[in-house]
Design a protein around this motif. Structure first.
Motif, PDB file in Angstrom:
ATOM      1  N   MET A 140      25.780  13.384   6.675  1.00  0.00           N
ATOM      2  CA  MET A 140      26.006  12.676   7.925  1.00  0.00           C
ATOM      3  C   MET A 140      25.386  13.481   9.080  1.00  0.00           C
ATOM      4  O   MET A 140      25.155  14.681   8.951  1.00  0.00           O
ATOM      5  CB  MET A 140      27.492  12.452   8.150  1.00  0.00           C
ATOM      6  CG  MET A 140      28.338  13.670   7.952  1.00  0.00           C
ATOM      7  SD  MET A 140      30.036  13.212   7.808  1.00  0.00           S
ATOM      8  CE  MET A 140      30.530  13.392   9.512  1.00  0.00           C
ATOM      9  N   PRO A 141      25.072  12.783  10.191  1.00  0.00           N
ATOM     10  CA  PRO A 141      24.271  13.446  11.224  1.00  0.00           C
ATOM     11  C   PRO A 141      24.850  14.763  11.732  1.00  0.00           C
ATOM     12  O   PRO A 141      24.106  15.706  11.982  1.00  0.00           O
ATOM     13  CB  PRO A 141      24.217  12.411  12.345  1.00  0.00           C
ATOM     14  CG  PRO A 141      24.438  11.107  11.680  1.00  0.00           C
ATOM     15  CD  PRO A 141      25.334  11.372  10.515  1.00  0.00           C
ATOM     16  N   ALA A 142      26.182  14.851  11.848  1.00  0.00           N
ATOM     17  CA  ALA A 142      26.749  16.075  12.425  1.00  0.00           C
ATOM     18  C   ALA A 142      26.469  17.293  11.548  1.00  0.00           C
ATOM     19  O   ALA A 142      26.438  18.421  12.032  1.00  0.00           O
ATOM     20  CB  ALA A 142      28.247  15.916  12.630  1.00  0.00           C
ATOM     21  N   LEU A 143      26.267  17.072  10.247  1.00  0.00           N
ATOM     22  CA  LEU A 143      26.035  18.208   9.357  1.00  0.00           C
ATOM     23  C   LEU A 143      24.599  18.693   9.395  1.00  0.00           C
ATOM     24  O   LEU A 143      24.275  19.715   8.808  1.00  0.00           O
ATOM     25  CB  LEU A 143      26.389  17.824   7.919  1.00  0.00           C
ATOM     26  CG  LEU A 143      27.876  17.717   7.602  1.00  0.00           C
ATOM     27  CD1 LEU A 143      28.078  17.306   6.163  1.00  0.00           C
ATOM     28  CD2 LEU A 143      28.573  19.032   7.850  1.00  0.00           C
ATOM     29  N   LYS A 144      23.737  17.919  10.049  1.00  0.00           N
ATOM     30  CA  LYS A 144      22.340  18.330  10.058  1.00  0.00           C
ATOM     31  C   LYS A 144      22.099  19.354  11.138  1.00  0.00           C
ATOM     32  O   LYS A 144      21.694  19.022  12.251  1.00  0.00           O
ATOM     33  CB  LYS A 144      21.458  17.114  10.315  1.00  0.00           C
ATOM     34  CG  LYS A 144      21.393  16.206   9.138  1.00  0.00           C
ATOM     35  CD  LYS A 144      20.299  15.238   9.378  1.00  0.00           C
ATOM     36  CE  LYS A 144      20.494  13.986   8.607  1.00  0.00           C
ATOM     37  NZ  LYS A 144      19.690  12.937   9.185  1.00  0.00           N
ATOM     38  N   SER A 145      22.378  20.577  10.810  1.00  0.00           N
ATOM     39  CA  SER A 145      22.218  21.623  11.797  1.00  0.00           C
ATOM     40  C   SER A 145      21.874  22.906  11.075  1.00  0.00           C
ATOM     41  O   SER A 145      22.335  23.129   9.956  1.00  0.00           O
ATOM     42  CB  SER A 145      23.509  21.784  12.586  1.00  0.00           C
ATOM     43  OG  SER A 145      23.488  22.996  13.285  1.00  0.00           O
TER      44      SER A 145
END
Ligand code: HEM
Lengths: 286, 458
Positions: A140-145
């Motif tokens: 999910m987008p929040a994990l893309k870091s």
């Protein structure tokens, strides 16, 4: 393929545990060295499986978004580190236990202590393989870091340090209770190893909490939101900070420190499992 | 500390308790308990929720004591404040001494004052340098040396800056707490929801009620979300924003998850999104070959054009089950009783209506298809201004060297002193100390001594 390798690793850890047990029973230096060697071999295979899953996860993701340019490839590689769900975190937890056991206990990893460490790694991995969904899911987008990698890595190495301290503490309490003259491991040595593992764990957990805060700051706009996972990691951190001060400033040793190490590990387990299953929050994916 | 019977002044007693480890450990425990309570009782919910779930007896009590806002009130602030004082007091008390210890150079003279750890003897004929130096080099690395007519001294030190480690950690914690307080009292936090195409000039504050002006205008030009193929899991979403000041465009930017945008002292974090109807939904309803258009607003019951039933639009979703836009419809044919049928109608996949046991299945006798589903996205941002965050980050940076110093390199000092006896033998003494790593140090000393004895007495 990877799950077969992980199954094999579980068996290798079990074999190492058996060797350490035999070494303790016959007080054999040869068997001790074999135990460490087999544990090391298991660790190597485990690392192989870890990187294998990384590659697979990367392939999976690059089907959705073929990266363009070296920077994008590097970013995708970092984002796809296999640390993004419960199964992957357990696999890495087990890996950290055997790795940290070998690195921080070194030649003290023998006999009963070796048995405890190898069994811990084996049980965690067996639980991961048997009871947890291992499918690769898109992120999910929040994990893309880029913080994901360093945050989860440091947190789990920290947990592994505490797990080792817990093992040493159990052993310490068990053998100082019996009034037998022939302890399986010298108590002073266990006490020192316990401290060493806690110090390492504390160092890594601190970095884990800090990097988590920096990440939360960029993803959610708050470096601290009192989410249950955060809060419990802070409680854990308080307990170990208390332990370190008790030992280094007040000079506590032995059983009292061992009990604190057990209390601390209970908090670790609650942070890791309890929060995910019992308390709702932002960290619901891990 | 000492418990002397001599009466001491109040201020010195206060100072002693303020700098005591017992206070530290107590506060850490109190904080652990407060935090535990905060995770067991859900926080920041509407008051009615507590009355409902904790009952008429405990609910009001819990709200009265502020246990539903535990992280905002005195339950947390008081122990944290005391811990800050405790930390600061400890730094004030211990730092000068630590600095003095670190600043004092380690000389041959200081080395000679270290406690004795063991003795060894060299045969008369050997060259002491050759006998001892390689061994020490191998075990310790670089050594310093001091020669004088009566003796040779090799000395070595590691972890000299170790005493500063704990103070760096404590200072960094203090900075973090300070930054958190600054953020709490001088920062602003809120939420902003904007529809595509619309312009916002103020945002909702999260503390209390009310809103605050942005100081500029923010227009959401476009919102896009894309999904992992065939699933409802979003892969990425972004808001394209235009910033306007006094009606003039001054900048354009895109805000994504993990990529916040800062303007005019406020930072915007993409936090969530949703879609809402931008106009009425147009459906086609058929019974056999008899088809009619049907226009629906949200949540209003409507009779079907042929008078043979009723429908109500329940919800819309921009990507239901990864299959694109869909509407949720409640439908009851005339003459039927009991629960209405409830099903989704997919705008892109009308054929799903014939699949039994899916949420799309329509049992009839009417069949519905989507003609037009005008959806508009809205985007939700977390808005923040936090003047304390740099203190916090400063604390983060400062604590890393602190941890490295405190844990990775204990202070160890060792010296080997060689003196020639009247008979020409070289007498060796091993001296050393390591106040905070005694056991590890003892191991090293034993190993060294064994090697010195073995290597020098064939
Ligand atoms: C919550 C926060 C705290 C953390 C994480 C923390 C961490 C540490 C660490 C890592 C050490 C190094 C231990 C060593 O190797 O000697 C230490 C030592 C120490 N701490 Fe703390 N500390 C905290 C709060 C406090 C407070 C509030 C006090 C004040 C009473 C305090 C007093 C001391 C003292 C006197 C030492 C020994 C210094 C020395 O070794 O020379 N600590 N602390």
């Amino acid at each position: 393929m990877i799950s077969q390798v992980l199954g094999l690793v579980t068996l290798i850890y079990l074999a190492a545990a058996g060797l350490f047990l035999a070494a303790a029973l016959w007080s054999s230096r040869r068997l001790e060295a074999w135990g460490r060697g087999v544990l090391l071999a298991g660790l190597a295979a485990h690392l192989g499986a870890f990187f294998g899953r990384w590659v697979e996860s990367y392939r999976h993701a690059s089907q959705y978004t073929p990266p363009e340019g070296a920077g994008a490839v590097l970013n995708l590689v970092i984002h796809q580190v296999p640390l993004s769900n419960f199964f992957e975190s357990l696999v890495f937890f087990s890996l950290s236990v055997s790795f940290l056991g070998l690195v921080s206990f070194r030649r003290h990893l023998k006999g009963a202590l070796g048995l405890v460490v190898a069994l811990l790694a084996c049980l965690i991995l067996a639980y991961a393989s048997l009871a947890v969904d291992s499918s690769i899911r898109p992120l999910m987008p929040a994990l893309k870091s880029n913080w994901l990698l360093i945050h989860v890595l440091t947190c789990f190495i920290g947990y592994a340090g505490f797990a080792l301290a817990f093992g040493a503490a159990l052993l310490y309490l068990w053998q100082t209770r019996r009034s037998k003259a022939n302890p399986v491991a010298p108590p002073q040595e266990l006490d020192r190893l316990m401290y060493r593992a806690v110090a390492l764990g504390f160092l890594f957990l601190s970095v884990g909490i800090l990097t988590g805060a920096v990440w939360a700051d960029s993803a959610w706009g708050r470096y601290w939101s009192w989410d249950p996972k955060e809060t419990w990691s802070l409680i854990t951190w308080f307990i170990y900070a208390g332990l370190l001060h008790a030992r280094l400033v007040k000079g506590w040793q032995g059983r009292r420190i061992a009990w604190l190490a057990i209390l601390g590990f209970a908090a670790v387990l609650f942070t890791y499992f309890g929060v995910s299953f019992l308390l709702p929050g932002l960290h619901s994916y891990l | 500390m000492s418990r002397k019977s001599a009466p001491r002044s109040l201020s010195s007693r206060l100072w002693d308790s303020l700098t005591s480890i017992r206070l530290t450990v107590t506060l850490l425990l109190v904080l652990a308990v407060v935090a535990t309570v905060g995770t067991v009782i859900p926080q920041n919910e509407p008051v009615a929720r507590y009355l409902a779930s904790f009952g008429p007896r405990w609910g009001p009590l819990l709200v009265r004591f502020g246990l539903h806002r535990i992280y905002d009130g005195p339950w947390l602030l008081v122990p944290v404040g005391l811990l800050s004082l405790n930390l600061l007091a400890c730094v004030i008390r211990g730092l000068p001494e630590a600095v003095r210890r670190v600043a004092r150079p380690f000389t041959a003279e200081a080395a000679l004052n270290l406690p004795l750890r063991g003795r060894f003897t060299l045969p008369a004929k050997v060259n002491p340098h050759e006998a001892v130096l390689p061994l020490l080099r191998q075990e310790l690395g670089r050594l310093r040396r001091h020669n004088s007519p009566e003796r040779l001294v090799y000395f070595w030190e590691s972890g000299r800056f170790r005493p500063l480690g704990p103070y760096l950690i404590h200072l960094s914690l203090f900075l973090i707490l300070f930054g958190a307080l600054v953020g709490k009292f001088w920062g602003v936090e809120g939420r902003l929801a904007v529809l595509t195409g619309e312009t916002a000039t103020e945002f909702t504050l999260s503390k209390g009620e009310g809103s605050a002006p942005l100081g500029f205008a923010l227009r959401l030009d476009n919102f896009t979300v894309d999904y992992y193929g065939g699933t409802g899991t979003p892969r990425e979403f972004r808001s394209d924003l235009t910033i306007l000041q006094d009606g003039k465009e001054v900048g354009q930017t895109a805000c994504r998850v993990n990529h916040p945008v800062t303007f005019g002292g406020l930072t915007f974090y993409q936090s969530s999104y949703g879609s809402q109807l931008a106009g009425p939904v147009r459906l086609k309803v058929c019974k056999g070959q008899d088809c009619h258009p049907l226009t629906l607003g949200q949540r209003r019951g409507e009779n079907l054009p042929d008078g043979q039933g009723q429908v109500m639009l329940v919800r819309v979703d921009a990507n239901y089950q990864g299959l694109g836009p869909a509407v949720l419809l409640a439908y009851r044919a005339a003459g039927e009783s009991g629960q209405p049928q409830i099903f989704w109608i997919s705008a892109r996949h009308p054929e799903l209506a014939r699949q039994p046991r899916t949420p799309f299945h329509q049992a009839g006798p009417h069949h519905f298809t989507v003609e037009d589903l005008p959806l508009k996205f809205y985007s939700v941002f977390q808005v923040r201004r936090d003047p304390g965050v740099w203190w916090v980050y400063g604390g983060f940076l400062l604590c890393l060297p602190g941890f490295l110093l405190a844990f990775l390199r204990p202070t160890q000092r060792l010296a080997v002193v060689l003196e020639q006896s009247p008979k020409g033998h070289w007498q060796g003494r091993l001296l050393g100390a390591s106040p905070r790593a005694r056991e590890a140090f003892q191991e090293r000393v034993d190993r060294l001594l064994m090697q010195l004895k073995k290597g020098t007495c064939p």
